[in-house]
Design an enzyme around this catalytic site. Sequence first.
Site, PDB file in Angstrom:
ATOM      1  N   GLY A 223      12.992  -7.207 -17.499  1.00  0.00           N
ATOM      2  CA  GLY A 223      12.597  -8.032 -18.635  1.00  0.00           C
ATOM      3  C   GLY A 223      12.560  -9.508 -18.310  1.00  0.00           C
ATOM      4  O   GLY A 223      11.694 -10.246 -18.794  1.00  0.00           O
TER       5      GLY A 223
ATOM      6  N   THR B 123      22.837  -3.267 -10.944  1.00  0.00           N
ATOM      7  CA  THR B 123      22.381  -2.010 -10.362  1.00  0.00           C
ATOM      8  C   THR B 123      23.207  -1.632  -9.141  1.00  0.00           C
ATOM      9  O   THR B 123      23.564  -0.468  -8.944  1.00  0.00           O
ATOM     10  CB  THR B 123      20.894  -2.118  -9.975  1.00  0.00           C
TER      11      THR B 123
ATOM     12  N   TRP C 100      18.731  12.519 -11.960  1.00  0.00           N
ATOM     13  CA  TRP C 100      17.448  11.919 -11.630  1.00  0.00           C
ATOM     14  C   TRP C 100      16.481  12.174 -12.772  1.00  0.00           C
ATOM     15  O   TRP C 100      16.338  13.321 -13.196  1.00  0.00           O
ATOM     16  CB  TRP C 100      16.905  12.515 -10.342  1.00  0.00           C
TER      17      TRP C 100
ATOM     18  N   SER D 253      21.515   8.398 -15.232  1.00  0.00           N
ATOM     19  CA  SER D 253      20.088   8.146 -15.013  1.00  0.00           C
ATOM     20  C   SER D 253      19.517   8.921 -13.835  1.00  0.00           C
ATOM     21  O   SER D 253      18.308   8.876 -13.618  1.00  0.00           O
ATOM     22  CB  SER D 253      19.856   6.644 -14.782  1.00  0.00           C
TER      23      SER D 253
ATOM     24  N   LEU E 109      16.843  -6.983 -15.819  1.00  0.00           N
ATOM     25  CA  LEU E 109      16.210  -7.705 -14.719  1.00  0.00           C
ATOM     26  C   LEU E 109      14.687  -7.630 -14.833  1.00  0.00           C
ATOM     27  O   LEU E 109      13.989  -8.646 -14.682  1.00  0.00           O
ATOM     28  CB  LEU E 109      16.659  -7.124 -13.382  1.00  0.00           C
TER      29      LEU E 109
ATOM     30  N   CYS F 156      -9.056 -17.380  11.960  1.00  0.00           N
ATOM     31  CA  CYS F 156      -8.150 -18.501  11.693  1.00  0.00           C
ATOM     32  C   CYS F 156      -8.503 -19.694  12.576  1.00  0.00           C
ATOM     33  O   CYS F 156      -9.108 -19.552  13.638  1.00  0.00           O
ATOM     34  CB  CYS F 156      -6.704 -18.083  11.889  1.00  0.00           C
TER      35      CYS F 156
ATOM     36  N   GLU G  92      -9.226 -10.202  16.196  1.00  0.00           N
ATOM     37  CA  GLU G  92     -10.331 -10.638  17.044  1.00  0.00           C
ATOM     38  C   GLU G  92      -9.922 -10.623  18.515  1.00  0.00           C
ATOM     39  O   GLU G  92     -10.668 -10.144  19.384  1.00  0.00           O
ATOM     40  CB  GLU G  92     -10.779 -12.053  16.656  1.00  0.00           C
TER      41      GLU G  92
ATOM     42  N   ALA H 272      11.137   4.491 -13.451  1.00  0.00           N
ATOM     43  CA  ALA H 272      10.975   5.903 -13.769  1.00  0.00           C
ATOM     44  C   ALA H 272      11.595   6.138 -15.138  1.00  0.00           C
ATOM     45  O   ALA H 272      12.696   5.660 -15.418  1.00  0.00           O
ATOM     46  CB  ALA H 272      11.657   6.773 -12.713  1.00  0.00           C
TER      47      ALA H 272
END
Length: 345
Positions: free
Chosen positions: A278, A198, A172, A170, A276, A78, A55, A156
Amino acid sequence: MASEIEISAMRRALDAARGVGRTLPNPRVGCVLLTPDGREIAVGAHHGAGTRHAEVDAISHAGAAARGATAIVTLEPCNHRGRTGPCAQALLEAGVARVVFAQTDPDRSAAGGATTLRAAGIDVEAGVLGEEATELNREWTLAVTTGRPFVTWKYAATLDGRIAAPDGTSRWISSEAARRDVQTFRAESDAILVGTGTILADDPRLTVRDTADHPLPYEKQALRVVMGESAIPSQYRVLDETAPTLLIQSRDPADVLHQLADREIRHVWLEGGPRLAGAFWNAGLIDRVIGYLAPSLLGAGRAALESDATTLTDKRPIELHDLTMIGPDIRIIGSPDRAQREDVD
């Protein structure tokens, strides 16, 4: 009732808000000022914490022409003083005659602008394109109403749901096109979260990186968050100076989100391994799922998610919002349906 001209102006205000990019921990907000006969005077947008609100930005462009104007705003003005002053007061001082807004402010500390404006004799209309405005700030809205960040889980996998081969490899699984696509989504979050496992296994940098078709400014790097109790040696890339990093010695998803909420984190981008993911899934703390499915099969290896399910009735429905080909991969975007669990046929 809002006129067609005002509704059209609200769409322009929404476009202005979308065009800014990430404004977290604040919402995206756009504002259009109209003359009494419906001509556009100025367009404003909020560009992030500490900058002018939409605004005020529009008023600054309009100058004296704002007197008697109609302000079309995507979020209720606000009513509090934070890093900047209250927008409701700024509109009053500018002399606007009417305010039309889309989403009612869910932040109790800032709400009440409509009441202030009406008390001052301003004509106020609420809820115009309210659903569109709420969707624009979906993550921020959940964060300010629940007291915890919105969580997007990205993974992925192969078509049979494997994120790694039995030997642990893993990279790619997904294509380069999918990895470029991820950068755009990463840029919308204000924290990227992984576990210590990780970090120790893959040594990721966890930054938003430029792509050829979508350059992203490095000054908007998200906070890198690593949760877990294992120590991270100083040579790992997550501890470099490319982006800020927070180490949280906890395995409890709710505790981690509570600590991030205290830092005004609104949107967490969850990566990492299936354990993680999960933990967050079992706790009901995943709000959106973005999956990239590669056109391949492994038949063995780690699944994308380690949950506490023991029978088919434990499956949880996902409401799909988008299904798109990204290069050779399939991108799925959905959200957990917490209101129901599917029955077994």
